[in-house]
Design a protein around this motif. Sequence first.
Motif, PDB file in Angstrom:
ATOM      1  N   SER A 181       0.857  -1.183   0.000  1.00  0.00           N
ATOM      2  CA  SER A 181       0.000   0.000   0.000  1.00  0.00           C
ATOM      3  C   SER A 181       0.896   1.238   0.000  1.00  0.00           C
ATOM      4  CB  SER A 181      -0.907  -0.001   1.231  1.00  0.00           C
ATOM      5  OG  SER A 181      -1.776   1.100   1.207  1.00  0.00           O
ATOM      6  N   ALA A 201      -2.407   7.476  -1.004  1.00  0.00           N
ATOM      7  CA  ALA A 201      -3.690   7.822  -1.608  1.00  0.00           C
ATOM      8  C   ALA A 201      -3.758   7.425  -3.078  1.00  0.00           C
ATOM      9  CB  ALA A 201      -3.940   9.325  -1.467  1.00  0.00           C
ATOM     10  N   ALA A 202      -4.959   7.139  -3.524  1.00  0.00           N
ATOM     11  CA  ALA A 202      -5.198   6.758  -4.916  1.00  0.00           C
ATOM     12  C   ALA A 202      -4.697   7.845  -5.857  1.00  0.00           C
ATOM     13  CB  ALA A 202      -6.685   6.507  -5.139  1.00  0.00           C
ATOM     14  N   SER A 203      -4.144   7.417  -6.985  1.00  0.00           N
ATOM     15  CA  SER A 203      -3.656   8.358  -7.996  1.00  0.00           C
ATOM     16  C   SER A 203      -3.779   7.708  -9.360  1.00  0.00           C
ATOM     17  CB  SER A 203      -2.192   8.733  -7.728  1.00  0.00           C
ATOM     18  OG  SER A 203      -1.351   7.599  -7.901  1.00  0.00           O
ATOM     19  N   HIS A 204      -3.654   8.530 -10.406  1.00  0.00           N
ATOM     20  CA  HIS A 204      -3.602   7.978 -11.749  1.00  0.00           C
ATOM     21  C   HIS A 204      -2.294   7.204 -11.907  1.00  0.00           C
ATOM     22  CE1 HIS A 204      -7.148  10.080 -13.152  1.00  0.00           C
ATOM     23  NE2 HIS A 204      -6.674  11.205 -12.646  1.00  0.00           N
ATOM     24  N   ILE A 206      -6.027   0.247  -7.527  1.00  0.00           N
ATOM     25  CA  ILE A 206      -6.558   0.961  -6.367  1.00  0.00           C
ATOM     26  C   ILE A 206      -7.338  -0.048  -5.524  1.00  0.00           C
ATOM     27  CG2 ILE A 206      -7.979   2.860  -5.543  1.00  0.00           C
ATOM     28  CD1 ILE A 206      -5.481   3.699  -7.144  1.00  0.00           C
ATOM     29  N   ASP A 261      -9.075  -0.460  -1.686  1.00  0.00           N
ATOM     30  CA  ASP A 261      -9.496   0.260  -0.473  1.00  0.00           C
ATOM     31  C   ASP A 261      -9.039   1.715  -0.492  1.00  0.00           C
ATOM     32  OD1 ASP A 261     -10.706  -2.046   0.527  1.00  0.00           O
ATOM     33  OD2 ASP A 261      -8.863  -2.713   1.495  1.00  0.00           O
ATOM     34  N   GLN A 262      -9.181   2.340  -1.679  1.00  0.00           N
ATOM     35  CA  GLN A 262      -8.869   3.749  -1.893  1.00  0.00           C
ATOM     36  C   GLN A 262      -7.378   4.063  -1.725  1.00  0.00           C
ATOM     37  OE1 GLN A 262     -11.602   5.892   0.708  1.00  0.00           O
ATOM     38  NE2 GLN A 262     -13.241   5.735  -0.798  1.00  0.00           N
ATOM     39  N   GLN A 263      -6.554   3.043  -1.767  1.00  0.00           N
ATOM     40  CA  GLN A 263      -5.109   3.212  -1.676  1.00  0.00           C
ATOM     41  C   GLN A 263      -4.448   2.723  -2.972  1.00  0.00           C
ATOM     42  OE1 GLN A 263      -3.184   4.380   1.362  1.00  0.00           O
ATOM     43  NE2 GLN A 263      -5.254   5.229   1.419  1.00  0.00           N
ATOM     44  N   PHE A 264      -3.440   3.475  -3.430  1.00  0.00           N
ATOM     45  CA  PHE A 264      -2.647   2.996  -4.550  1.00  0.00           C
ATOM     46  C   PHE A 264      -1.812   1.814  -4.060  1.00  0.00           C
ATOM     47  CE2 PHE A 264       1.172   2.901  -7.208  1.00  0.00           C
ATOM     48  CZ  PHE A 264       0.597   2.841  -8.474  1.00  0.00           C
ATOM     49  N   THR A 265      -1.968   0.682  -4.731  1.00  0.00           N
ATOM     50  CA  THR A 265      -1.416  -0.578  -4.234  1.00  0.00           C
ATOM     51  C   THR A 265      -0.703  -1.311  -5.350  1.00  0.00           C
ATOM     52  OG1 THR A 265      -3.257  -0.730  -2.655  1.00  0.00           O
ATOM     53  CG2 THR A 265      -1.999  -2.754  -3.078  1.00  0.00           C
TER      54      THR A 265
END
Length: 327
Positions: free
Chosen positions: A37, A40-43, A314, A316-320
């Motif tokens: 993880s 935060a989510a990102s492109h 993405i 759980d709203q995390q960039f993974t």
Amino acid sequence: MNFNKLALAAALTMSASISTADALTTENSPAFIQNWSLGAASHWDYIDIDPVRHRLFLSRGDHVQVLDLPTGKPISEIPNTVGVHGIAFAQDLKLGFTSNGKANTVTVFDLDTLAVKQEIKVTGVNPDAILYDAFSHQLYTFNGKTANVTVIDAKSLQVVATIATTGKPEFAASNDAGKIYFNVEDKSQLHVIDVTTNKLIAQWPLAHCEEPTGLAIDKKNQRLFSVCQNKTMVVTDAETGKEVATVAIGARPDATVYDAANGMVYSSNGEGTLSVIKQLDANRYTATTTVKTSKGARTMTMDFSSNTIYLPAIIDQQFTVMSFGKK
């Protein structure tokens, strides 16, 4: 042969067939290892590995994040890569490059220190795929909105040519012997560049492929693998342009990897699957299994030293970053 012998022969044949199918299904089939993880989510778009320094490079919208392998520990960032799509490496020059789709530039950085050295303006709009060709020491950006390819001399860092195409260029691959191949997404074609002249020398139709994106190459057998939006992988003879095979894959693919050591081809599919394909020989392929990943995990790269596949998504709203391989 009497009935009992016939029955025994049939049973042995069936058993051998089942064993072979089971072996194909399980051999080299990647298993889930772990998730990293990374905030935060990102492109994101393409990801790639520097195999010399064991680093994973992740395009993340306006910067490139760099992780140590195999630990996954963040070690640095390449900043100000606005709209970044891809990353390429010139190991002989110890340089890395990013294609910055919104800035219409290439960022040049030092592979050892990761320090930015220069930014180069390309001759098109939205540089997407990016490829360094060691044979010619040239860098190629495939510009999605202007249907052309920018060629940069990687030693002088000067633009030396612009090559027109017939449509939107996508993933590219080099045979390391003077030719570069790339998919043309909106025309369902494969194009070929002669790197000695920087001229387009072939335009091959992909008859059973709709909107090809990911591309990989088997350099030994001269085979190209295009993954397509009609849930098909098309295999093309890189010398003649003739289709030699098609294989069913998952929906919304965007990357493919060829593992030469194990004779495997992988397709990462945005539906949340990884298609696993066994190469039986140069012209025969079979889909062996489908591995569940995560919805949106459409791009990937492979660490061939550890046989580990990495896919961003993405979760759980995390960039993974997910990893798959042998536990």
